[in-house]
Design a protein around this motif. Structure first.
Motif, PDB file in Angstrom:
ATOM      1  N   ASP A 107       0.836  -1.183   0.000  1.00 37.27           N
ATOM      2  CA  ASP A 107       0.000   0.000   0.000  1.00 37.27           C
ATOM      3  C   ASP A 107       0.883   1.249   0.000  1.00 37.27           C
ATOM      4  O   ASP A 107       1.662   1.463   0.927  1.00 37.27           O
ATOM      5  N   ILE A 108       0.763   2.074  -1.045  1.00 38.91           N
ATOM      6  CA  ILE A 108       1.624   3.261  -1.124  1.00 38.91           C
ATOM      7  C   ILE A 108       1.216   4.308  -0.095  1.00 38.91           C
ATOM      8  O   ILE A 108       1.874   5.310   0.065  1.00 38.91           O
ATOM      9  N   ARG A 126      -7.716   8.479  -0.958  1.00 33.86           N
ATOM     10  CA  ARG A 126      -6.672   7.601  -1.512  1.00 33.86           C
ATOM     11  C   ARG A 126      -6.747   7.578  -3.036  1.00 33.86           C
ATOM     12  O   ARG A 126      -5.730   7.606  -3.709  1.00 33.86           O
ATOM     13  N   GLU A 127      -7.955   7.540  -3.543  1.00 34.05           N
ATOM     14  CA  GLU A 127      -8.115   7.518  -5.001  1.00 34.05           C
ATOM     15  C   GLU A 127      -7.604   8.815  -5.611  1.00 34.05           C
ATOM     16  O   GLU A 127      -6.916   8.825  -6.629  1.00 34.05           O
ATOM     17  N   GLU A 128      -7.943   9.927  -4.948  1.00 39.73           N
ATOM     18  CA  GLU A 128      -7.504  11.226  -5.470  1.00 39.73           C
ATOM     19  C   GLU A 128      -5.980  11.360  -5.384  1.00 39.73           C
ATOM     20  O   GLU A 128      -5.338  11.882  -6.290  1.00 39.73           O
ATOM     21  N   TYR A 129      -5.452  10.866  -4.276  1.00 34.06           N
ATOM     22  CA  TYR A 129      -4.002  10.927  -4.068  1.00 34.06           C
ATOM     23  C   TYR A 129      -3.289  10.122  -5.155  1.00 34.06           C
ATOM     24  O   TYR A 129      -2.340  10.583  -5.775  1.00 34.06           O
ATOM     25  N   ALA A 130      -3.803   8.915  -5.383  1.00 24.03           N
ATOM     26  CA  ALA A 130      -3.201   8.045  -6.404  1.00 24.03           C
ATOM     27  C   ALA A 130      -3.346   8.671  -7.788  1.00 24.03           C
ATOM     28  O   ALA A 130      -2.425   8.607  -8.607  1.00 24.03           O
ATOM     29  N   SER A 190     -12.317  13.916 -13.349  1.00 23.21           N
ATOM     30  CA  SER A 190     -13.192  14.434 -12.298  1.00 23.21           C
ATOM     31  C   SER A 190     -12.583  14.386 -10.900  1.00 23.21           C
ATOM     32  O   SER A 190     -13.272  14.142  -9.925  1.00 23.21           O
ATOM     33  N   VAL A 191     -11.274  14.594 -10.805  1.00 24.99           N
ATOM     34  CA  VAL A 191     -10.683  14.732  -9.473  1.00 24.99           C
ATOM     35  C   VAL A 191     -11.153  16.065  -8.917  1.00 24.99           C
ATOM     36  O   VAL A 191     -11.159  17.070  -9.617  1.00 24.99           O
TER      37      VAL A 191
ATOM     38  N   ILE B  66       0.214  16.101  -1.606  1.00 24.42           N
ATOM     39  CA  ILE B  66       1.249  15.069  -1.708  1.00 24.42           C
ATOM     40  C   ILE B  66       2.455  15.482  -0.870  1.00 24.42           C
ATOM     41  O   ILE B  66       3.086  16.501  -1.136  1.00 24.42           O
ATOM     42  N   LYS B  67       2.690  14.721   0.163  1.00 19.75           N
ATOM     43  CA  LYS B  67       3.846  14.981   1.023  1.00 19.75           C
ATOM     44  C   LYS B  67       4.343  13.625   1.515  1.00 19.75           C
ATOM     45  O   LYS B  67       3.595  12.886   2.144  1.00 19.75           O
TER      46      LYS B  67
END
Lengths: 194, 90
Positions: A107-108, A126-130, A190-191, B66-67
């Motif tokens: 898991d990143i 998490r989805e947005e981050y990825a 759509s982020v 992002i950090k």
């Protein structure tokens, strides 16, 4: 009363006099900028850990052998080493990384502090981050490099121009296109842009 | 009126395109007071530029999510290396 901030230069001087904790303070101060920049450039957490480690081993060697004298520019210097090591590593792998990977498929988000406790919210974040990671990695290499060095490493465009050997206007132009392209990708998928 | 902004001794004429680039410099705090006022004045009379500037600020905010930080083991290895190299030097 706020404690006065000790400059990087002063910390380096104290470190060379034998105070090991001065290096820890320096690392604590800059680790996030340096590590995030490396991670986004190479897109692999374990590789980023190795490069981060190698960067500081090089820094220590240069300090111990008196090769570094510009005490007031520690961060740009450290980032230059980190960038060069990252580029070498990318060249060795023979390609620019296209997607965010974790060497063992873990898991990143293991190291990310997610504040929201709602499960659904966590999933969305998490989805947005990825997605954001993916979009940054989909940028053309030269745009990605300027974006990472300007936004995450917090180098000025002038410093980036000096580091990369490009004209300052070229760097600003690349940042311009990077932001436009990111925006397009975010809108397409759509982020949520708050 | 034809404005010219000077940034680090490089002249950038304020055409539509370069003005957007100046707004990126503004968003990242790289304009001096005079340049900042000029950019703000350009935005005041141009909704397109205002929207672009807002979009840059929003993108910045999103990018800030992002950090990343190195693993504590990596930091321990660096500390050990530093300690060992100090001992060797002494």
């Amino acid at each position: 009363m706020q404690k006065p901030v000790i400059s990087d230069g002063a910390l380096l001087k104290v470190y060379l006099e034998g105070n090991e904790s001065a290096l820890e303070t320096l690392i604590k101060r800059h680790k996030s900028r340096i590590f995030t920049s490396i991670y986004l450039l190479v897109s692999d957490r374990y590789l980023a850990e190795d490069i981060f480690q190698e960067t500081f081993i090089k820094i220590i060697q240069c300090l111990r052998t008196g090769k570094y004298r510009d005490e007031d520019k520690f961060l740009p210097w450290a980032l230059r080493i980190a960038r060069n090591l990252s580029i070498d590593s990318i060249r060795q792998r023979g390609r620019m990384p296209g997607i965010v990977t974790d060497s063992e498929g873990n898991d990143i988000f293991a190291y990310i502090d997610i504040k929201e406790d709602s499960r659904e919210q966590i999933v969305i974040e998490r989805e947005e981050y990825a997605s954001l990671h993916r979009f940054i990695n989909q940028l053309p290499a030269e745009q990605k490099e300027v974006l990472v060095l300007r936004h995450y490493a917090d180098l000025s465009f002038k410093e980036i121009a000096e580091m990369t050997g490009n004209n300052i206007n070229t760097c600003i132009g690349r940042m311009h296109y990077a932001l436009i392209n990111l925006r397009k990708m975010m809108q397409k998928s759509s982020v949520e842009i708050k | 009126m034809f404005h010219v902004l000077r940034y680090s001794n490089i002249e950038m004429p304020m055409t539509q395109n370069t003005t957007q680039e100046h707004l990126i410099l503004l968003a990242y705090g790289e304009l001096n007071d005079e340049e900042r006022k000029m950019a703000e004045s350009a935005m005041a009379g141009n909704p397109e530029l205002r929207n672009f500037y807002q979009s840059v600020l929003q993108s910045k905010q999103l990018l800030n999510t992002i950090k990343e930080n190195p693993h504590p083991t990596t930091l321990s290895i660096i500390s050990e290396h530093s300690h060992d190299s100090h001992t060797e030097a002494v």
